[in-house]
Design an enzyme around this catalytic site. Structure first.
Site, short mmCIF file in Angstrom:
data_model
loop_
_atom_site.label_atom_id
_atom_site.label_comp_id
_atom_site.label_asym_id
_atom_site.label_seq_id
_atom_site.Cartn_x
_atom_site.Cartn_y
_atom_site.Cartn_z
N SER A 101 0.89 -1.33 -0.04
CA SER A 101 -0.01 -0.05 0.00
C SER A 101 0.89 1.16 0.01
O SER A 101 1.87 1.34 0.72
CB SER A 101 -0.93 -0.06 1.06
OG SER A 101 -1.43 1.21 1.21
N TYR A 142 -3.19 0.67 9.83
CA TYR A 142 -3.38 -0.08 8.80
C TYR A 142 -1.81 0.13 7.86
O TYR A 142 -1.23 -1.08 7.60
CB TYR A 142 -4.30 0.64 7.83
CG TYR A 142 -4.15 0.09 6.40
CD1 TYR A 142 -4.62 -1.19 6.12
CD2 TYR A 142 -4.00 0.83 5.35
CE1 TYR A 142 -4.94 -1.71 4.73
CE2 TYR A 142 -3.91 0.30 4.07
CZ TYR A 142 -4.22 -0.87 3.82
OH TYR A 142 -4.16 -1.47 2.48
N LYS A 189 0.93 -2.87 6.90
CA LYS A 189 1.45 -3.07 5.37
C LYS A 189 2.95 -3.02 5.36
O LYS A 189 3.66 -3.86 4.52
CB LYS A 189 0.72 -2.16 4.44
CG LYS A 189 -0.96 -2.24 4.50
CD LYS A 189 -1.11 -3.62 4.11
CE LYS A 189 -1.08 -4.04 2.67
NZ LYS A 189 -1.84 -5.61 2.37
#
Length: 265
Positions: A195, A220, A224
């Site tokens: 990402s 998040y 990643k």
């Protein structure tokens, strides 16, 4: 036009035969699809895996010799279902592992793979990547896995703030479990969904894959980045071919609805 891209480039990328794909490499991928036109970021081989955005492949033709077997986690999702269609249309055998997470409607995900379910080279395994019993169902398949495309993840920056542990379990521990499984299964190529969120608020733009400075500002993004780190470790220590694709803005048919996005038709 999406239907004009060389099929051989796609197959070389997934099979790991392309000269531009080396172990441990990270690529930026920006796929913007409207109707049947697209703009790709970076080298052709970075984006060809997602060129099925037109969604018009004839999936239910007669079975033919397969160029390989791909395990696609999260294959019922927006990106995953397009990858599955492209692989099947290219003659690949495809196994999808998906738990139909309720982050958005299960019915939408089942609709995403409705065409694929009737294909003779398609297999669906329902379950969680964190469940060893589910991974055991993938063990010793009748056709060895040539490529593992890991798209399954807990998505969303804002929801991760309220559930950092849940995001860590799926995005980090789940990735690590799959990397270990790939070693046991002797999978030659592991493709990991990354990402662009890992860059955070880095003011030094345009961002580059070869700059080691990352500033994630959400759980998040942190998960990643950690998943990428494990991919690099397995590549360095065990010689596994690992390719990370850092997604930027991806939209097109079947995208999930969100507050800032409109459905494309």
């Amino acid at each position: 036009r999406l239907d004009a891209i060389d099929e051989g480039v796609f197959e070389a990328f997934v099979a790991g035969d392309g000269d531009e794909v080396a172990a441990g490499e990270v690529f930026h991928v920006a796929v913007l699809a409207v109707e049947e036109r697209a703009v790709f970021g970076g080298m052709t081989t970075q984006a060809d895996i997602f060129t099925a955005m037109q969604g018009n492949a004839e999936l239910n033709g007669p079975a033919r010799p397969s160029p390989g077997h791909a395990l696609v986690t999260g294959g019922a999702g927006f990106i995953g279902s397009h990858v599955v269609e492209k692989l099947l249309a290219s003659g690949w055998r495809v196994t999808v592992l998906d738990n139909f997470d309720p982050f958005y409607s299960e019915s939408i995900k089942r609709s995403n793979i409705a065409q694929a379910t009737g294909h003779p080279l398609f297999t669906l395994i329902e379950g969680n990547i964190l469940d060893p019993a589910v991974l055991a169902r993938v063990e010793d398949p009748p056709h060895p896995i040539d490529t593992l495309i890991h798209l399954a993840a807990k998505a969303g920056v804002r929801p991760s703030i309220a559930d950092p542990l849940g995001y860590h379990l799926v995005n980090v521990t789940g990735t690590l479990m799959l990397l270990e499984a790939a070693v046991r299964w002797k999978v030659p190529h592991f493709i990991l969904a990354g990402s662009s969120s890992i860059y955070g608020e880095d003011p030094d733009v345009p961002w580059r894959e070869d700059v080691p400075r990352h500033s994630p500002i959400s759980p998040y993004a942190a998960t990643k980045l950690m998943a990428e780190s494990y991919g690099r470790l397995f590549s360095r220590l065990l010689g596994m071919k690992v390719t990370t694709l850092r997604f930027f803005t991806v939209f097109g048919p079947r995208q999930r609805r969100c507050g800032r996005c409109r459905e494309l038709r």
